[in-house]
Design an enzyme around this catalytic site. Sequence first.
Site, PDB file in Angstrom:
ATOM      1  N   ASN A 134       0.856  -1.186   0.000  1.00 38.85           N
ATOM      2  CA  ASN A 134       0.000   0.000   0.000  1.00 38.85           C
ATOM      3  C   ASN A 134       0.893   1.237   0.000  1.00 38.85           C
ATOM      4  OD1 ASN A 134      -2.480   1.506   0.281  1.00 38.85           O
ATOM      5  ND2 ASN A 134      -1.946   1.844   2.429  1.00 38.85           N
ATOM      6  N   HIS A 136       0.770   5.181   1.286  1.00 37.31           N
ATOM      7  CA  HIS A 136      -0.013   6.028   2.192  1.00 37.31           C
ATOM      8  C   HIS A 136       0.638   7.414   2.263  1.00 37.31           C
ATOM      9  CE1 HIS A 136      -2.674   6.956   5.515  1.00 37.31           C
ATOM     10  NE2 HIS A 136      -1.646   7.466   6.149  1.00 37.31           N
TER      11      HIS A 136
HETATM   12  C1  GRF Z   1      -2.161   8.721  -2.878  1.00 41.67           C
HETATM   13  O1  GRF Z   1      -1.830   9.945  -2.312  1.00 41.67           O
HETATM   14  C2  GRF Z   1      -1.976   7.590  -1.914  1.00 41.67           C
HETATM   15  O2  GRF Z   1      -1.008   7.831  -0.961  1.00 41.67           O
HETATM   16  C3  GRF Z   1      -3.327   7.497  -1.254  1.00 41.67           C
HETATM   17  O3  GRF Z   1      -4.243   7.791  -2.264  1.00 41.67           O
HETATM   18  C4  GRF Z   1      -3.640   8.632  -3.233  1.00 41.67           C
HETATM   19  C5  GRF Z   1      -3.863   8.022  -4.584  1.00 41.67           C
HETATM   20  O4  GRF Z   1      -3.461   8.881  -5.613  1.00 41.67           O
HETATM   21  N1  GRF Z   1      -3.506   6.197  -0.656  1.00 41.67           N
HETATM   22  P1  GRF Z   1      -3.503   8.391  -7.137  1.00 41.67           P
HETATM   23  O5  GRF Z   1      -4.899   7.848  -7.380  1.00 41.67           O
HETATM   24  O6  GRF Z   1      -2.458   7.334  -7.303  1.00 41.67           O
HETATM   25  O7  GRF Z   1      -3.221   9.603  -7.957  1.00 41.67           O
END
Ligand code: GRF
Length: 226
Positions: A134, A136
């Site tokens: 994941n 985050h």
């Molecule tokens: C990212 O900032 C990630 O850390 C979080 O959700 C966002 C997803 O961004 N879990 P994207 O859809 O990859 O542009």
Amino acid sequence: MPDSADHSDPSGSLQWPLPQPLPADEAPLRLAVMASGEGSNFEALVEACAAGHLHGRVVVLAVNRERCGARIRAERLGIPCQVIDHRRQPSREALDQALIALFRGHRVDLVVMAGWMRIVTPVLIEAFPERLLNIHPSLLPSFRGADGVEQALAAGVTLAGCTAHLVTPQVDAGRILVQAAVPVLAEDDRERLHARIQRQEHRILPLAVRLAAERLAAGPGPPAQG
Ligand code: GRF
């Protein structure tokens, strides 16, 4: 101050290419990505593979919303995309079972949750032990859960960042693979800070995938002490 400069990597310590590339004779990693939103991390992974920074291939994207940026990106990039709408599943476990079937069908080695806005259950985690990652938007263990960026701003920290980690049943608590820090600037709002963090997410996620693959290749370590 205009934000055109890259304030995000003061150490400059994370550089491509990495010193020891994976042996080219090994089969490329077969990667799946799960996304609910824009999909910029999904695209960063596809690009890292295309550029040879990661010896892998994104073989499938799973999205839970028919209309999301990630799906449009998949079309543009020519990556197979499957919509698995959580609202049509009777339970969280059923949603995870559908994901497992999709990923097994594509013979996936590693699964990356990149902005997947559903809590996954042990059903999925146990199907891909040490193989589910994941990303985050905080420096874990700070600011777990929803909106790590907003939480960082509210707390008044001067350093924020992102973490790529393995997924365990406890949310945002699995083994940390890679982190990157960015400064919080006085004029930041959520959007500006998130954009700065995301530039780092796009750099560390391919590295984290590679580290996870190397951990798997190395096999189980010695049993934990105590
Ligand atoms: C990212 O900032 C990630 O850390 C979080 O959700 C966002 C997803 O961004 N879990 P994207 O859809 O990859 O542009």
